[in-house]
Design a protein around this motif. Structure first.
Motif, short mmCIF file in Angstrom:
data_model
loop_
_atom_site.label_atom_id
_atom_site.label_comp_id
_atom_site.label_asym_id
_atom_site.label_seq_id
_atom_site.Cartn_x
_atom_site.Cartn_y
_atom_site.Cartn_z
N MET A 1 0.82 -1.21 0.00
CA MET A 1 0.00 0.00 0.00
C MET A 1 0.85 1.26 0.00
SD MET A 1 -3.03 1.24 -0.28
CE MET A 1 -4.21 -0.03 0.19
N ALA A 2 1.91 1.31 0.79
CA ALA A 2 2.72 2.52 0.85
C ALA A 2 3.30 2.85 -0.52
CB ALA A 2 3.84 2.36 1.89
N ARG A 3 3.78 1.83 -1.23
CA ARG A 3 4.35 2.04 -2.57
C ARG A 3 3.27 2.51 -3.54
NH1 ARG A 3 6.43 -3.24 -5.35
NH2 ARG A 3 4.19 -3.46 -5.57
N SER A 4 2.11 1.86 -3.51
CA SER A 4 1.02 2.25 -4.42
C SER A 4 0.49 3.63 -4.09
CB SER A 4 -0.11 1.22 -4.36
OG SER A 4 0.34 -0.01 -4.88
N PHE A 5 0.35 3.93 -2.81
CA PHE A 5 -0.10 5.24 -2.37
C PHE A 5 0.83 6.32 -2.92
CE2 PHE A 5 -0.63 8.80 0.52
CZ PHE A 5 -1.98 8.78 0.84
N ALA A 6 2.13 6.13 -2.79
CA ALA A 6 3.11 7.10 -3.30
C ALA A 6 3.01 7.24 -4.81
CB ALA A 6 4.52 6.68 -2.88
N PHE A 7 2.82 6.14 -5.53
CA PHE A 7 2.70 6.16 -6.99
C PHE A 7 1.51 7.03 -7.42
CE2 PHE A 7 0.64 4.50 -10.80
CZ PHE A 7 1.68 4.49 -11.71
N TYR A 8 0.33 6.77 -6.87
CA TYR A 8 -0.86 7.51 -7.28
C TYR A 8 -0.82 8.96 -6.83
CZ TYR A 8 -2.86 3.32 -9.24
OH TYR A 8 -3.07 2.23 -10.04
N ARG A 9 -0.27 9.23 -5.65
CA ARG A 9 -0.13 10.62 -5.20
C ARG A 9 0.85 11.39 -6.10
NH1 ARG A 9 -2.85 13.71 -3.60
NH2 ARG A 9 -1.52 14.78 -2.12
N SER A 10 1.88 10.70 -6.62
CA SER A 10 2.83 11.37 -7.51
C SER A 10 2.17 11.84 -8.80
CB SER A 10 4.03 10.47 -7.82
OG SER A 10 3.69 9.44 -8.73
N LEU A 11 1.03 11.24 -9.13
CA LEU A 11 0.26 11.65 -10.31
C LEU A 11 -0.85 12.64 -9.94
CD1 LEU A 11 0.03 8.15 -11.96
CD2 LEU A 11 1.35 10.11 -12.82
N ALA A 12 -0.84 13.11 -8.71
CA ALA A 12 -1.76 14.14 -8.20
C ALA A 12 -3.18 13.64 -7.96
CB ALA A 12 -1.76 15.38 -9.08
N PHE A 13 -3.36 12.33 -7.72
CA PHE A 13 -4.67 11.84 -7.31
C PHE A 13 -4.98 12.39 -5.92
CE2 PHE A 13 -4.04 8.84 -10.67
CZ PHE A 13 -5.29 8.37 -11.03
N ASP A 14 -6.23 12.82 -5.70
CA ASP A 14 -6.68 13.27 -4.39
C ASP A 14 -7.15 12.08 -3.57
OD1 ASP A 14 -6.26 16.01 -4.79
OD2 ASP A 14 -8.22 16.24 -5.74
N VAL A 15 -6.77 12.06 -2.31
CA VAL A 15 -7.16 10.97 -1.41
C VAL A 15 -8.50 11.33 -0.76
CG1 VAL A 15 -6.53 9.65 0.64
CG2 VAL A 15 -4.75 10.39 -0.97
N ALA A 16 -9.48 10.44 -0.91
CA ALA A 16 -10.77 10.61 -0.27
C ALA A 16 -10.79 9.91 1.09
CB ALA A 16 -11.89 10.06 -1.16
N TYR A 17 -10.04 8.83 1.20
CA TYR A 17 -10.04 8.05 2.42
C TYR A 17 -8.78 7.20 2.47
CZ TYR A 17 -11.33 4.41 5.75
OH TYR A 17 -11.34 3.56 6.80
N GLY A 18 -8.20 7.08 3.63
CA GLY A 18 -7.08 6.17 3.84
C GLY A 18 -5.73 6.86 3.90
N THR A 19 -4.75 6.08 4.30
CA THR A 19 -3.37 6.55 4.46
C THR A 19 -2.43 5.49 3.89
OG1 THR A 19 -3.19 5.51 6.64
CG2 THR A 19 -3.98 7.81 6.58
N PRO A 20 -1.15 5.83 3.75
CA PRO A 20 -0.21 4.86 3.19
C PRO A 20 -0.09 3.56 3.99
CG PRO A 20 0.78 7.04 3.24
CD PRO A 20 -0.52 7.13 3.98
N ASP A 21 -0.45 3.57 5.26
CA ASP A 21 -0.35 2.34 6.06
C ASP A 21 -1.70 1.63 6.24
OD1 ASP A 21 -1.37 4.37 7.66
OD2 ASP A 21 -0.23 3.78 9.43
N ALA A 22 -2.72 2.06 5.51
CA ALA A 22 -4.06 1.45 5.61
C ALA A 22 -4.16 0.21 4.72
CB ALA A 22 -5.12 2.47 5.19
N ASP A 23 -5.20 -0.58 4.96
CA ASP A 23 -5.49 -1.73 4.10
C ASP A 23 -6.35 -1.34 2.91
OD1 ASP A 23 -4.08 -3.40 5.79
OD2 ASP A 23 -5.87 -4.14 6.82
#
Length: 129
Positions: free
Chosen positions: A28-50
């Protein structure tokens, strides 16, 4: 189910839209960083979430941590329409990502480029011409 009943139900219950697509991810941490690097907005969750939900217009792209025992990798392609394909491409390059090729205008009337996420899910960023 008889064809006539099926057709009647299909007319009455037309599919209207897809609200969300959920992708299984192995880290999740790796995927979270990948999508955030493309400027996706997070609606829910954190890099350590399931489970993480990212906004895509009025819909969502969800990331769910996969069970490592059943993990097999990517499955297909998600096509995401964006305001400016070239800007998203530039974001990807600036983040050190490797799109398959630069954006191009396709004969079917879209400008697009493809990118593969860390788990092998194919993403296509497109805009109708």
């Amino acid at each position: 189910m008889p064809d006539s009943l099926y057709r009647s139900m299909a007319i009455e219950n037309r599919f209207e839209s897809i609200d969300a697509i959920t992708l299984h991810v192995s880290n999740m941490a790796r995927s979270f960083a990948f999508y955030r690097s493309l400027a996706f907005d997070v609606a829910y969750g954190t890099p350590d979430a399931d489970f993480v939900s990212l906004r895509v217009g009025d819909q969502f792209l969800n990331l769910m941590l996969a069970d490592p025992e059943g993990w097999r990798g990517g499955w297909g392609r998600v096509i995401i329409h964006v305001g400016d394909v070239d800007t998203v491409y530039s974001l990807a390059l600036a983040a050190g990502l490797s799109p398959e090729a630069p954006p191009r205008d396709a004969e079917w009337g879209e400008r697009y480029f493809h990118l593969v996420d860390p788990d092998g899910h194919e993403l296509s960023f497109a805009r109708r011409l």
